[in-house]
Design an enzyme around this catalytic site. Structure first.
Site, PDB file in Angstrom:
ATOM      1  N   GLN A  61       0.960  -1.164   0.048  1.00 38.26           N
ATOM      2  CA  GLN A  61       0.037   0.167  -0.168  1.00 38.26           C
ATOM      3  C   GLN A  61       0.839   1.153   0.026  1.00 38.26           C
ATOM      4  OE1 GLN A  61      -1.957   1.539   3.651  1.00 38.26           O
ATOM      5  NE2 GLN A  61      -3.923   1.159   2.632  1.00 38.26           N
TER       6      GLN A  61
ATOM      7  N   TYR B 249      -6.213  10.658   3.563  1.00 36.83           N
ATOM      8  CA  TYR B 249      -4.747  11.057   3.214  1.00 36.83           C
ATOM      9  C   TYR B 249      -4.704  11.920   1.988  1.00 36.83           C
ATOM     10  CZ  TYR B 249      -3.438   7.190   6.368  1.00 36.83           C
ATOM     11  OH  TYR B 249      -3.338   6.544   7.568  1.00 36.83           O
TER      12      TYR B 249
ATOM     13  N   ARG C 280     -10.113  -6.680  10.576  1.00 36.07           N
ATOM     14  CA  ARG C 280      -9.949  -7.090  11.910  1.00 36.07           C
ATOM     15  C   ARG C 280     -10.399  -8.798  12.254  1.00 36.07           C
ATOM     16  NH1 ARG C 280     -14.656  -2.777  13.597  1.00 36.07           N
ATOM     17  NH2 ARG C 280     -15.106  -3.014  11.463  1.00 36.07           N
TER      18      ARG C 280
END
Length: 408
Positions: A108, A178, A355
């Protein structure tokens, strides 16, 4: 509950190999990017390799190394990777380990922009326009045109490092406010030049980065774009414009898949995570007045949203008629086999899990033999704040106990 007897989606068909641009994944399951905090010098460590290898050995198709900053100014949190040639040795060891374990590796790539803090980067954070970040209590300065050109080159340079290091894919981080996605947001982008105003202009920076990356790496690896659908902030990113951004980027033919996400790392963070808002956990990561601020105002800043399975599905459906060339990756609230089957039935080519995999790195292996088993993740979100140390589920082994010495 879906009736598996009324469709052809079985364990065998769900976990078939899937084409992603120039590569083939052994199954459609991707470990979603979760900033790991296992790179204190910005380099790969054995702890980082062990962390990701656990997911590959647990049965997923590809894991995502996150977060890989394209420059020192682009760091978002402590212990992240700096994606430069000087770190090539460790990056190669990382990809070799993932391949040896039978899976693929994605990197990423991103620049934190308004999410960054001077404490971590040493410089004042940047945004499309001057902006005061209530979460960090810092004022971001407006990025210059010269810096925009530099950052496009840095993205392309980082992508080339990924190719040379043996990665199979890259994920361009165009989400969560971002730097790149902050240009999409009218809340943050008040520019009056070619990068502000219409959604076409606000998408220009992302499009130019994408094309610069594609020109540099050609078809040597797959390109995934992580794209914010909406961020739950009034006057910011919403579906009417994010679908247009997806259309513009898709038309370039440079995107192999969009990983659709939502929420922000600037404000209203729980809109992304859903579930329990752990104020005490967040406060514990801060010191002094910041700790008190989190306790007093954290719930208002972070937000509160109840968890539900497949909570991004409804929004993600809106992109299926817009995106014509790239595949779509569904993220959010995917915790068991039924969720994956529904995603496939709905027309999504791949799914990304976060998660659930932190809680059970081998959940995919378990699904193959026990498809009716429910995942153990309870969405307590205590993992959310472990990013400030080493990201992990509080109920499982922390692989950070292995070496965090830089591997080159």
């Amino acid at each position: 509950m879906m009736d598996r007897k009324d469709n052809n989606l079985t364990v065998e068909t769900i976990f078939q190999p899937v084409q992603l641009g120039p590569i083939v994944l052994r199954n459609p399951i991707i470990k979603a990017a979760t900033s790991e905090g296992r790179s204190p010098e910005g380099k790969v460590t054995q702890a980082l390799i062990d962390f990701h290898r656990g997911f590959i050995e647990g049965g997923i198709g590809m894991t995502t190394l996150a977060y890989c900053a394209i420059s020192k100014e682009g760091f978002a949190a402590p212990g992240e990777i700096l994606m430069v040639k000087e770190n090539m040795g460790g990056l190669k060891k990382f990809t070799e380990a993932m391949h040896e374990a039978g899976g693929k590796a994605s990197a990423q790539l991103g620049h934190a922009g308004p999410v960054a803090t001077k404490k971590i980067t040493g410089v004042r954070p940047i945004a499309p326009s001057r902006f005061f970040n209530l979460t960090s209590l810092q004022t971001c300065r407006a990025i210059t045109l010269k810096e925009i050109e530099q950052i496009k080159v840095q993205f392309a340079d980082a992508a080339e490092v990924a190719v040379e290091a043996g990665f199979d894919a890259i994920e361009l981080h165009f989400g969560h406010l971002y730097l790149v996605s902050s240009f999409f947001s009218p809340w943050l982008n008040k520019r009056t030049d070619q990068y502000g105003g219409s959604i076409t202009n606000r998408t220009r920076f992302a499009k130019e980065i994408l094309l610069a990356v594609k020109e540099r790496i050609q078809d040597r690896l797959a390109i995934i774009v992580k794209l914010s659908m909406d961020d739950g902030i009034k006057g910011s990113i919403w579906l009417d414009e994010s679908t247009e951004t997806a259309r513009i980027l898709d038309e370039t033919g440079a995107v192999d898949a969009f990983e659709l996400t939502m929420g922000s790392s600037v404000s209203n963070q729980m809109y992304l995570f859903r579930g329990e808002t752990d104020i005490d956990g967040m406060a514990a990561t801060q010191k002094g007045i910041m700790k008190l601020g989190v306790k007093w105002f954290g719930r208002k800043i972070l937000g509160e949203y109840p968890y539900k399975d497949l909570y991004m599905l409804e929004s993600a459906r809106q992109f299926q008629t817009v995106v014509k060339k790239a595949k779509l990756i569904l993220l959010g609230g995917i915790n068991n086999f039924e969720h994956i089957a529904i995603a496939k039935q709905e027309g999504f080519s791949l799914v990304a899990m976060g998660r659930a995999l932190l809680r059970e790195p081998d959940i995919i292996q378990k699904m193959r033999t026990h498809p009716y088993k429910t995942g153990l993740c309870i969405h307590c979100n205590k993992c959310m704040f472990s990013v400030y140390s080493t990201t992990n589920c509080v109920f499982t082994k922390d692989y950070a106990t292995t070496s965090q010495v830089a591997l080159g």
